[in-house]
Design an enzyme around this catalytic site. Structure first.
Site, PDB file in Angstrom:
ATOM      1  N   THR A  30       0.817  -1.290   0.203  1.00  0.00           N
ATOM      2  CA  THR A  30      -0.158  -0.199   0.054  1.00  0.00           C
ATOM      3  C   THR A  30       0.832   1.341  -0.087  1.00  0.00           C
ATOM      4  OG1 THR A  30      -0.251  -0.361   2.377  1.00  0.00           O
ATOM      5  CG2 THR A  30      -2.025  -0.897   1.226  1.00  0.00           C
ATOM      6  N   ARG A  38      -8.937  -6.418  -0.823  1.00  0.00           N
ATOM      7  CA  ARG A  38      -9.816  -7.313   0.014  1.00  0.00           C
ATOM      8  C   ARG A  38     -10.041  -6.539   1.493  1.00  0.00           C
ATOM      9  NH1 ARG A  38      -6.739 -11.736  -1.768  1.00  0.00           N
ATOM     10  NH2 ARG A  38      -7.911 -13.333  -2.954  1.00  0.00           N
ATOM     11  N   GLN A 105       1.500 -13.239  -0.709  1.00  0.00           N
ATOM     12  CA  GLN A 105       0.142 -13.041  -1.414  1.00  0.00           C
ATOM     13  C   GLN A 105       0.130 -12.165  -2.554  1.00  0.00           C
ATOM     14  OE1 GLN A 105      -1.254 -13.110   3.042  1.00  0.00           O
ATOM     15  NE2 GLN A 105      -3.088 -13.734   1.988  1.00  0.00           N
ATOM     16  N   VAL A 107       0.467 -10.063  -6.223  1.00  0.00           N
ATOM     17  CA  VAL A 107       0.783 -10.296  -7.556  1.00  0.00           C
ATOM     18  C   VAL A 107       1.479  -9.182  -8.370  1.00  0.00           C
ATOM     19  CG1 VAL A 107      -1.373 -11.719  -7.576  1.00  0.00           C
ATOM     20  CG2 VAL A 107      -1.458  -9.403  -8.279  1.00  0.00           C
ATOM     21  N   HIS A 125      -0.188 -16.556  -5.026  1.00  0.00           N
ATOM     22  CA  HIS A 125      -1.326 -16.032  -5.826  1.00  0.00           C
ATOM     23  C   HIS A 125      -1.053 -15.650  -7.559  1.00  0.00           C
ATOM     24  CE1 HIS A 125      -3.702 -15.081  -2.134  1.00  0.00           C
ATOM     25  NE2 HIS A 125      -3.669 -16.250  -2.109  1.00  0.00           N
ATOM     26  N   THR A 199      -0.247  -8.850   6.135  1.00  0.00           N
ATOM     27  CA  THR A 199      -1.331  -9.684   6.040  1.00  0.00           C
ATOM     28  C   THR A 199      -2.398  -9.820   7.127  1.00  0.00           C
ATOM     29  OG1 THR A 199      -1.789 -12.014   5.392  1.00  0.00           O
ATOM     30  CG2 THR A 199       0.279 -11.468   6.358  1.00  0.00           C
TER      31      THR A 199
END
Ligand SMILES: [Zn+2]
Length: 253
Positions: A30, A38, A105, A107, A125, A199
């Site tokens: 981020t 999500r 996780q 991409v 992922h 996470t």
């Protein structure tokens, strides 16, 4: 956990460990401007229609969803995103031989871009660097397929077999790559320090990895802005900004 003493102790654990494993999620990216899909403020949380483009069933059955997905890929913030201080700190840890496996996780490929050795990274992922054919398994660089979209093909078909193309990410409803899952689980089982970074530890199978690590006696360190289900069983919980706390940790190791 905000005091220098605590960070020193954490660094000590990492120094003393034989096998340090990190699991990273959306929170590490981020700060590079990549939205969390999500999370509470996530793209999909706020716009469930957008989630359809990432759901295999809709993607395979609806050309309109595919056209949207290709437009999203064309305009994705991922192409211009740069790794941040947290990604670089993990590269530092690896160079100090204090990071032995990194399961992500994400991409976005930012661990690769930061200079992490691809051999220790498992992108559980998948990734957006490649396109893949859902029929024959062809894979190629995403850039080439995006060029076709830019040139006017709204839903480019596989040049080998005419099948449906998609980014080489794992969509909702799509199986993980068994070998990637296996490598992640092996790494978790070998860990004596397991760093869960950015996470929420809410999505399986990634959430199963700290379980495996704990079962094998690892210390679990949770570094996440929000609470996770693993906080009560963690040896340490760190809420600070990853771009600040990870470099501070890497420096102490
Ligand atoms: Zn094909």
């Amino acid at each position: 956990m905000t005091h220098d003493d605590d960070l020193d102790e954490l660094a000590q654990w990492v120094r003393d460990a034989q096998h340090v494993v990190a699991l990273t999620g959306a929170g590490i990216s981020t700060e590079s401007g990549i939205p969390d899909f999500r999370g509470p403020q996530g793209v999909w949380t706020k716009n469930p229609a957008a989630e359809k483009t990432a759901t295999l069933e809709y993607y395979m059955s609806d050309p309109e969803i595919r056209r949207k997905a290709w437009q999203n890929r064309l305009n994705s913030e991922m192409w211009s995103a740069e790794p941040n201080a947290a990604h670089r700190a993990l590269v530092d840890l690896e160079r100090k031989q204090r990071l032995h496996a990194l399961v992500t996780q994400n991409v976005d490929g930012l661990h690769h871009a930061a200079g992490q050795n691809p051999a220790i990274v498992v992108e559980i992922h998948g990734n957006v660097r490649e396109a893949k054919c859902m029929t024959c398994g062809w894979r190629g660089p995403m850039a080439g397929t995006l060029d076709r979209v830019r040139a006017g093909e709204e839903d480019p078909a596989c040049t080998e077999c005419g099948g449906i193309l998609k980014s080489a990410t794992i969509s909702f409803g799509e199986n993980l790559v068994p070998d990637d899952l296996h490598r992640s689980q092996l790494a978790a089982a070998r860990a004596d320090v397991f760093l869960a970074i950015g996470t929420s530890l809410a999505v399986y199978p990634a959430a199963g990895l700290p379980e495996i690590a704990l079962r094998n006696g690892a210390r679990l360190v949770v570094m996440n802005a929000e609470e996770t289900p693993f906080d009560p069983v963690a040896s340490a919980v760190v809420r600070e900004q990853l771009g600040t706390v990870l470099p501070a940790l890497a420096e102490r190791v």
